[in-house]
Design an enzyme around this catalytic site. Sequence first.
Site, PDB file in Angstrom:
ATOM      1  N   ASP A  50       0.846  -1.191   0.000  1.00 41.10           N
ATOM      2  CA  ASP A  50       0.000   0.000   0.000  1.00 41.10           C
ATOM      3  C   ASP A  50       0.879   1.237   0.000  1.00 41.10           C
ATOM      4  OD1 ASP A  50      -2.862   1.188   0.555  1.00 41.10           O
ATOM      5  OD2 ASP A  50      -1.518   2.179   1.961  1.00 41.10           O
ATOM      6  N   TYR A  55       3.312   9.897  -0.310  1.00 42.76           N
ATOM      7  CA  TYR A  55       4.378   9.323   0.497  1.00 42.76           C
ATOM      8  C   TYR A  55       5.764   9.603  -0.093  1.00 42.76           C
ATOM      9  CZ  TYR A  55       0.500   6.522   2.436  1.00 42.76           C
ATOM     10  OH  TYR A  55      -0.699   6.093   2.985  1.00 42.76           O
ATOM     11  N   HIS A 115      -7.384   9.791  -2.162  1.00 45.32           N
ATOM     12  CA  HIS A 115      -6.775   9.725  -0.831  1.00 45.32           C
ATOM     13  C   HIS A 115      -7.658  10.315   0.268  1.00 45.32           C
ATOM     14  CE1 HIS A 115      -2.524   9.452   1.082  1.00 45.32           C
ATOM     15  NE2 HIS A 115      -3.448   9.204   1.988  1.00 45.32           N
ATOM     16  N   GLN A 179     -10.717   2.769   2.314  1.00 43.98           N
ATOM     17  CA  GLN A 179      -9.652   2.663   3.315  1.00 43.98           C
ATOM     18  C   GLN A 179      -9.872   3.706   4.409  1.00 43.98           C
ATOM     19  OE1 GLN A 179      -4.994   3.702   3.207  1.00 43.98           O
ATOM     20  NE2 GLN A 179      -5.515   1.966   1.860  1.00 43.98           N
ATOM     21  N   ARG A 254       9.946  -7.627  12.757  1.00 45.95           N
ATOM     22  CA  ARG A 254       8.524  -7.348  12.872  1.00 45.95           C
ATOM     23  C   ARG A 254       7.791  -7.572  11.557  1.00 45.95           C
ATOM     24  NH1 ARG A 254       8.828  -1.992  16.741  1.00 45.95           N
ATOM     25  NH2 ARG A 254       9.293  -3.111  18.674  1.00 45.95           N
TER      26      ARG A 254
END
Length: 293
Positions: A50, A55, A115, A179, A254
């Site tokens: 994603d 970003y 977005h 989302q 992680r």
Amino acid sequence: MSRKLTLASTVTLKSGHEIPLLGFGVYQIPKDECPAICQKALEAGYRHIDSASIYRNQAHTASAIPASGVPRSNVFFTSKVPFFKAPLGYGSTHKLVDAALEQTQLGYLDLMLIHCPYGGPEARKGAWRALVECVEAGKVRSIGVSNYGVHHLEELEAYMKELEAERGPGGGGILSVGQWELHPWLMRNDITEWCKKRGVVMEAYCSIVRGNRFGDPKLKTLAAKYGKSEAQILLRWSLQRGFIPLVKTLTPSRVLENADLYEFELTEEEVADLATDEYSPCSWDPTVEPLEK
């Protein structure tokens, strides 16, 4: 969810394409660190990345796909139409989709989301129409929205009907994915119900609440019971609620831990008991923006 889930589990979108049920997010990951951590995620079995234009790391993120050796066709890659650089609208959305394709060199985008609902009705409608045309042109496979409130969703639904009347059957596009920030302290029941009735798949960001709720007594009890971290409990909760959780980390260990969710299952009672009536975003909340703003 009643079926047995694995890291390879997918769900079929209304568009007809399949989306993996766990996504690896790259928000705020420095662009120079994206290739290695995304490659690690792909090698660990993740098949859903994603990203977003805002970003500023799309090219670096996408470069991990050929480096990993995983075929492009096996990776679900998401981008988003931003609300900066140029005002949200028809022309800017076409340009931004083309820019995302140029940056990523992927050939097509699996999912493109608006977005957020900033910009007003005409901007949102223009962006949606452009995305519909991008699907028709083969640039994008599925489309959706992010951070829309029910009032924004209903505006979109009405506009899709207008487009259908204007352009013919299928001309309004298919709302496949939404989302939102979703977790036990931000259930968004109104939006969830709206999407469920229409078969819109819901993705959950901030699904581990940025760690802000670690130490919650119920969460600690479940982590001890199942021998899992509190993050794993929250991600499993999200899966069992029917959401697609998006996870992010810069720590290789992680990457593996966040995907280790499939040899245990919360009971229906535990899933229900974790949910709260709180409305506590840990991030921004554009869902409350008025239609005209």
